[in-house]
Each structure stands twice: as C-alpha cells, then as structure tokens.
Design an enzyme around this catalytic site. Sequence first.
Site, PDB file in Angstrom:
ATOM      1  N   THR A 170       0.790  -1.229   0.000  1.00 41.63           N
ATOM      2  CA  THR A 170       0.000   0.000   0.000  1.00 41.63           C
ATOM      3  C   THR A 170       0.828   1.288   0.000  1.00 41.63           C
ATOM      4  OG1 THR A 170      -1.652  -1.215   1.249  1.00 41.63           O
ATOM      5  CG2 THR A 170      -1.724   1.167   1.461  1.00 41.63           C
ATOM      6  N   ARG A 198     -13.099  -8.491  -1.118  1.00 31.76           N
ATOM      7  CA  ARG A 198     -12.486  -8.149   0.180  1.00 31.76           C
ATOM      8  C   ARG A 198     -11.980  -6.704   0.147  1.00 31.76           C
ATOM      9  NH1 ARG A 198      -7.149  -6.259   1.795  1.00 31.76           N
ATOM     10  NH2 ARG A 198      -6.806  -6.901   3.923  1.00 31.76           N
ATOM     11  N   VAL A 199     -12.302  -5.934   1.176  1.00 31.99           N
ATOM     12  CA  VAL A 199     -11.773  -4.583   1.321  1.00 31.99           C
ATOM     13  C   VAL A 199     -10.955  -4.558   2.609  1.00 31.99           C
ATOM     14  CG1 VAL A 199     -12.375  -2.164   1.720  1.00 31.99           C
ATOM     15  CG2 VAL A 199     -13.637  -3.487   0.034  1.00 31.99           C
ATOM     16  N   GLY A 200      -9.764  -3.986   2.550  1.00 31.27           N
ATOM     17  CA  GLY A 200      -8.919  -3.881   3.738  1.00 31.27           C
ATOM     18  C   GLY A 200      -9.060  -2.530   4.415  1.00 31.27           C
ATOM     19  N   ASP A 201      -8.050  -2.190   5.194  1.00 31.50           N
ATOM     20  CA  ASP A 201      -8.106  -0.952   5.974  1.00 31.50           C
ATOM     21  C   ASP A 201      -7.961   0.312   5.127  1.00 31.50           C
ATOM     22  OD1 ASP A 201      -5.372  -1.900   5.499  1.00 31.50           O
ATOM     23  OD2 ASP A 201      -4.778  -0.087   6.570  1.00 31.50           O
ATOM     24  N   THR A 221      -0.085   1.414   6.374  1.00 32.13           N
ATOM     25  CA  THR A 221       0.282   0.373   5.420  1.00 32.13           C
ATOM     26  C   THR A 221       0.513  -0.918   6.185  1.00 32.13           C
ATOM     27  OG1 THR A 221       2.160  -0.430   4.115  1.00 32.13           O
ATOM     28  CG2 THR A 221       2.595   1.452   5.510  1.00 32.13           C
ATOM     29  N   GLY A 222       0.132  -2.023   5.578  1.00 32.20           N
ATOM     30  CA  GLY A 222       0.363  -3.297   6.254  1.00 32.20           C
ATOM     31  C   GLY A 222      -0.858  -4.184   6.232  1.00 32.20           C
ATOM     32  N   GLY A 224      -4.212  -5.437   6.727  1.00 34.08           N
ATOM     33  CA  GLY A 224      -5.372  -4.591   6.954  1.00 34.08           C
ATOM     34  C   GLY A 224      -6.326  -5.011   8.050  1.00 34.08           C
TER      35      GLY A 224
HETATM   36  N1  GLY Z   1      -3.360  -2.478   3.948  1.00 42.10           N
HETATM   37  C1  GLY Z   1      -3.759  -3.070   2.760  1.00 42.10           C
HETATM   38  C2  GLY Z   1      -4.818  -4.064   2.912  1.00 42.10           C
HETATM   39  O1  GLY Z   1      -4.806  -4.840   3.852  1.00 42.10           O
HETATM   40  O2  GLY Z   1      -5.676  -4.111   2.076  1.00 42.10           O
END
Ligand code: GLY
Length: 304
Positions: A170, A198-201, A221-222, A224
């Site tokens: 990210t 799927r949606v992350g942070d 970043t990392g 999520g």
């Molecule tokens: N931080 C990116 C994700 O987990 O989608």
Amino acid sequence: MPSPIILVHGGAWAIPDAACPAHQQGVERAAAAGWRALERGASSLDAVEEAVAVLEDDDTFDAGRGAFLNRDGRVQLDALIMDGASLKAGGVGCVERILNPVRAARVVLEKSPHIYFVAEGAERFATEHGIPLIDNSELVLQREVERWKSAAEQRYLSVPAEFSGDSHDTVGAVALDVQGNIAAATSTGGTLNKAPGRVGDSSLIGCGCYADNETAAASTTGWGEPMMKLVFAKWATDKVTADVAPAQVAPASIHYLKRRLNGQGGIILLDREGRIGLAHNTPRMAWAWRSQQSSESGLTAPQQ
Ligand code: GLY
C-alpha cells in the site's frame, strides 16, 4: 503562516535489497509531485492526490497498475482521501477499471454527498465525472501473474506472507498546505490472492486513512484486518496533542498494533504544526518528505 510539508510512504514490508532503489526513487518522485502542488499554493488535498497518483502510476507499488491480483486473477483497487479542514472524505473500493483510484476518491469527496462507492457503482460515478474507464488487463503485470500463481496454493487471509516475503504494499501521503490545513490519502491493491470483494483498511475512513485539523493526518500500510479492528488511523490521530507529537505517537501506535493483535505494518503522521512521525514493525518501509527547508527519504524510519 504555516510552512507546507508533504510526507509519503510506499508500503511497509521486507523490501529486498535489490528493490530498494526503485522504492526509494518512487517515494521521492511522489513527494516531489506533492511538493510542486504545495509550492504553487495548492491545497493539501491536491498535494496528497498528486503524490498518491504518482505512486499508483509506478508499478513498483501495490496500488494502481502492478498491484496484487485477487483470487480471480484480477486487480481490485481501494483508495480514500480526506480533508482535515472539513472532515470531508471520498473513497472507492473494489474498483477494477480505474487507473488512479485516488482521483476517483477525490471526485467522490468533491462531487457526492456520500463518502464511499464500491465496484460498478464507483466506476459509474467516476466515469460520470470525467474519469475514463480502462480494461482490467491494463492494470495487470506479468510479474504479478507469476506471483499470484505461486501464491495460489496458499490460503488467502491465513498468513500475511506478503509482508515478509518478496512482495510490495500500500501507498499513502499526508500533507500540510500554506492555509494550515492537513489532508491524507491512501491507495492499495490489497493483499495477495485476496478473496474477490475483500476490502482492507486502506480505503476505510479511520482505519487506513484519516485527517482532522484538530489532531493529525495519518496513512497506514500493512496487514489490513488488524488495523480495521483497531480503527487504527483514527486511534493514532486522536493521540496527537500539543504536548504529544506525531514522532511519539507513530511508534506508540505500531507498538499498540503489535501488542493488541500481532499486527504488522507502518504509519505516517503529520499535524498542523508540520510535525511528522513515522514508524513500522516490518523490516523496511519506503518513505520520503519534502518541505521548503529540506527533504529526506529512507527505507527504515529514522530514530525519533
Ligand atoms: N493495507 C492493505 C490491505 O490490507 O488491504
């Protein structure tokens, strides 16, 4: 009058030695693009949009073209942009036909009473506001097809191997403009071989991105899922006060992420005083900042 500044990251993970120059040059180019906007008096929103668009265009990073492929072998992108002055935000999730999701997110912020659009609805909204749609194949690199094939045997979401192996991650930016307003933006292709949808942070307000003039701007970043559970960016920005600087909050945030959920990743923070903080618990995180006085970049957070 505040002194403008921009700080960007290109992802926190085990960047191999051979990939370090591309990562460092990439974040430097992004900071330079954001700085050019700030220097001509543009808003912090413009600056973070320009910086993140450069990172999306650079196939070194897990954002825009060159991002990870999902379980269907497609690129699915998420992005959020937020204005610390008004608390207006715009986000898009699971878009597959937009070259620069951060620009679509900006259009959502500017043109919609809503904050977040997903998938076809997001693409429709973007195209109605002048953003051209492309074919998903234009976002797919052969390098990622190879990576995806070798990951196909692994169970998605089981082990965040992409944060320690041969991978990428990210991107994001935070900026302060001459008006004294801060903004943040984050953009991602998510995790390798993720489940479609799927949606992350990264694109969720307060999780991977947040900005409030009264506290700070953050981009993370990392991995999520832990960050989402902790509403991590909001947690971190809320800790910034006149007496507690971003340089203290950034490492404390990463410590909290690790302690609570064994999370892995990094964070950049900036407040209206122009104070910055950055921290990560991965082997490396590409970062760069620029101001009138100076500029700096690196692959591990400096001692703060
Ligand atoms: N931080 C990116 C994700 O987990 O989608």
